[in-house]
Motif scaffolding. Structure first.
Motif, PDB file in Angstrom:
ATOM      1  N   VAL A  20       0.981  -1.214  -0.135  1.00  0.00           N
ATOM      2  CA  VAL A  20      -0.190   0.024   0.014  1.00  0.00           C
ATOM      3  C   VAL A  20       0.944   1.183  -0.062  1.00  0.00           C
ATOM      4  O   VAL A  20       0.660   2.150  -0.844  1.00  0.00           O
ATOM      5  N   SER A  21       1.929   1.304   0.938  1.00  0.00           N
ATOM      6  CA  SER A  21       2.712   2.404   0.878  1.00  0.00           C
ATOM      7  C   SER A  21       3.320   2.805  -0.472  1.00  0.00           C
ATOM      8  O   SER A  21       3.386   3.856  -0.675  1.00  0.00           O
ATOM      9  N   HIS A  22       3.929   1.524  -0.994  1.00  0.00           N
ATOM     10  CA  HIS A  22       4.746   1.638  -2.091  1.00  0.00           C
ATOM     11  C   HIS A  22       3.624   2.436  -3.327  1.00  0.00           C
ATOM     12  O   HIS A  22       4.092   3.248  -4.123  1.00  0.00           O
ATOM     13  N   PHE A  23       2.248   1.924  -3.703  1.00  0.00           N
ATOM     14  CA  PHE A  23       1.543   2.187  -4.598  1.00  0.00           C
ATOM     15  C   PHE A  23       0.710   3.556  -4.220  1.00  0.00           C
ATOM     16  O   PHE A  23       0.234   4.180  -5.107  1.00  0.00           O
ATOM     17  N   GLU A  24       0.785   3.825  -3.132  1.00  0.00           N
ATOM     18  CA  GLU A  24      -0.023   5.181  -2.579  1.00  0.00           C
ATOM     19  C   GLU A  24       1.037   6.258  -3.008  1.00  0.00           C
ATOM     20  O   GLU A  24       0.406   7.419  -3.621  1.00  0.00           O
ATOM     21  N   GLN A  25       2.177   5.937  -3.172  1.00  0.00           N
ATOM     22  CA  GLN A  25       3.191   7.060  -3.610  1.00  0.00           C
ATOM     23  C   GLN A  25       3.082   7.599  -5.089  1.00  0.00           C
ATOM     24  O   GLN A  25       3.403   8.636  -5.525  1.00  0.00           O
ATOM     25  N   GLN A  26       2.308   6.540  -6.046  1.00  0.00           N
ATOM     26  CA  GLN A  26       2.102   6.767  -7.293  1.00  0.00           C
ATOM     27  C   GLN A  26       0.704   7.215  -7.540  1.00  0.00           C
ATOM     28  O   GLN A  26       0.050   7.294  -8.782  1.00  0.00           O
ATOM     29  N   GLY A  27      -0.010   7.468  -6.340  1.00  0.00           N
ATOM     30  CA  GLY A  27      -1.479   8.018  -6.446  1.00  0.00           C
ATOM     31  C   GLY A  27      -2.699   7.073  -6.370  1.00  0.00           C
ATOM     32  O   GLY A  27      -3.776   7.519  -6.658  1.00  0.00           O
ATOM     33  N   PHE A  28      -1.903   5.847  -6.324  1.00  0.00           N
ATOM     34  CA  PHE A  28      -3.298   4.852  -5.934  1.00  0.00           C
ATOM     35  C   PHE A  28      -3.924   5.048  -4.555  1.00  0.00           C
ATOM     36  O   PHE A  28      -3.190   5.677  -3.486  1.00  0.00           O
ATOM     37  N   VAL A  29      -5.120   4.644  -4.489  1.00  0.00           N
ATOM     38  CA  VAL A  29      -5.983   4.715  -3.326  1.00  0.00           C
ATOM     39  C   VAL A  29      -6.345   3.468  -2.774  1.00  0.00           C
ATOM     40  O   VAL A  29      -7.162   2.940  -3.702  1.00  0.00           O
ATOM     41  N   GLU A  30      -6.450   3.130  -1.609  1.00  0.00           N
ATOM     42  CA  GLU A  30      -7.072   1.919  -1.153  1.00  0.00           C
ATOM     43  C   GLU A  30      -8.539   2.076  -0.826  1.00  0.00           C
ATOM     44  O   GLU A  30      -9.091   2.783  -0.507  1.00  0.00           O
ATOM     45  N   THR A  31      -9.166   0.883  -1.470  1.00  0.00           N
ATOM     46  CA  THR A  31     -10.900   1.124  -1.721  1.00  0.00           C
ATOM     47  C   THR A  31     -11.473   0.026  -0.942  1.00  0.00           C
ATOM     48  O   THR A  31     -12.605   0.085  -0.724  1.00  0.00           O
ATOM     49  N   ASN A  32     -10.479  -1.040  -0.736  1.00  0.00           N
ATOM     50  CA  ASN A  32     -11.377  -2.175  -0.055  1.00  0.00           C
ATOM     51  C   ASN A  32     -10.364  -3.159   0.486  1.00  0.00           C
ATOM     52  O   ASN A  32      -8.983  -3.123   0.254  1.00  0.00           O
ATOM     53  N   ARG A  33     -10.359  -3.784   1.845  1.00  0.00           N
ATOM     54  CA  ARG A  33      -9.578  -4.676   2.255  1.00  0.00           C
ATOM     55  C   ARG A  33     -10.206  -5.679   3.014  1.00  0.00           C
ATOM     56  O   ARG A  33     -11.430  -5.629   3.609  1.00  0.00           O
ATOM     57  N   TYR A  34      -9.925  -7.009   3.120  1.00  0.00           N
ATOM     58  CA  TYR A  34     -10.747  -8.197   3.559  1.00  0.00           C
ATOM     59  C   TYR A  34      -9.610  -9.186   4.203  1.00  0.00           C
ATOM     60  O   TYR A  34      -8.682  -9.284   3.455  1.00  0.00           O
ATOM     61  N   ASN A  35      -9.734  -9.747   5.384  1.00  0.00           N
ATOM     62  CA  ASN A  35      -9.071 -10.678   5.784  1.00  0.00           C
ATOM     63  C   ASN A  35      -9.622 -12.266   5.790  1.00  0.00           C
ATOM     64  O   ASN A  35     -10.907 -11.998   5.967  1.00  0.00           O
ATOM     65  N   ALA A  36      -9.011 -13.315   5.370  1.00  0.00           N
ATOM     66  CA  ALA A  36      -9.834 -14.304   5.527  1.00  0.00           C
ATOM     67  C   ALA A  36      -8.766 -15.604   5.873  1.00  0.00           C
ATOM     68  O   ALA A  36      -7.618 -15.503   5.586  1.00  0.00           O
ATOM     69  N   ASP A  37      -9.251 -16.451   6.711  1.00  0.00           N
ATOM     70  CA  ASP A  37      -8.283 -17.674   6.838  1.00  0.00           C
ATOM     71  C   ASP A  37      -8.297 -18.679   5.770  1.00  0.00           C
ATOM     72  O   ASP A  37      -9.213 -18.747   4.990  1.00  0.00           O
ATOM     73  N   VAL A  38      -7.258 -19.374   5.862  1.00  0.00           N
ATOM     74  CA  VAL A  38      -7.044 -20.459   4.893  1.00  0.00           C
ATOM     75  C   VAL A  38      -8.018 -21.724   5.221  1.00  0.00           C
ATOM     76  O   VAL A  38      -7.878 -21.904   6.455  1.00  0.00           O
ATOM     77  N   PRO A  39      -8.766 -22.324   4.294  1.00  0.00           N
ATOM     78  CA  PRO A  39      -9.627 -23.330   4.629  1.00  0.00           C
ATOM     79  C   PRO A  39      -8.516 -24.546   5.300  1.00  0.00           C
ATOM     80  O   PRO A  39      -7.450 -24.667   4.675  1.00  0.00           O
TER      81      PRO A  39
END
Length: 194
Positions: free
Chosen positions: A123-142
């Motif tokens: 996120v830090s890397h791409f925010e420097q290029q003008g990207f904005v985080e729009t969604n985040r989700y965590n999930a356990d591996v089955p």
């Protein structure tokens, strides 16, 4: 490693990859319910296909370099990602008005020990290029695939590029989706660069 163990390992890896891709696409909003239009598809441009392809390849390669390790396509042969070979790609029709197309690429990479740290770095890397985080989700591996968890997120820029990144301690993925364009060259499969 004997042949049977290797085949079992590939089978588990493929199941995990399919699960990861499905989770990533479904939970980040990339997959729309049947019949609904994707609002991103209405953001068409007249940018040349070659320019959009180059940007998508650059964004994919940046992810590979940032994350590290061996990245492969989702084919049965597990073809290794090559930033100079877009020949596996073809324009995908957009659902907006008119005849527009976009590039979309998904590759699979190695697991990470700390998905949260990998995601923060990404996120830090791409925010420097003008990207904005729009969604985040965590999930356990089955449990039948292994142990651990994934963090999936979506980043978008004003040009219409969208990054779907998943860092997990079982495997990782990235899908890069470019903006739509009406350039007819988008219908022609790109060739490998010399």
């Amino acid at each position: 490693m004997d042949a049977q163990t290797k085949n079992q390992s590939r089978s588990v890896s493929r199941r995990a990859a399919v699960l990861a891709a499905t989770l990533c696409l479904a939970l980040t909003g990339c997959m729309m319910p049947l019949g609904e239009k994707n609002p991103r598809d209405s953001q068409s441009s007249s940018k040349p296909a070659a320019e959009l392809l180059q940007r998508m390849m650059e964004l994919t390669e940046e992810t590979v370099q940032l994350h590290g390790g061996r990245w492969v396509h989702g084919d049965p042969e597990e073809t290794v990602w090559d930033a100079n070979d877009p020949s596996a790609l073809q324009g995908i029709p957009c659902s907006g008005p008119g005849k527009t197309y976009r590039y979309d690429n998904m590759i699979f990479g190695p697991a990470v020990d700390d998905p949260a740290a990998a995601v923060d770095k990404y996120v830090s890397h791409f925010e420097q290029q003008g990207f904005v985080e729009t969604n985040r989700y965590n999930a356990d591996v089955p449990a039948d695939i292994g142990s651990g968890y994934y963090i999936m997120l979506t980043l978008a820029d004003k040009e219409g590029n969208i990054l779907f990144y998943q860092a997990g301690n079982h495997l990782s993925t990235v899908s890069v989706e470019g903006p739509c364009t009406d350039d007819p060259a988008m219908k022609i499969r790109p060739s490998r660069e010399p």
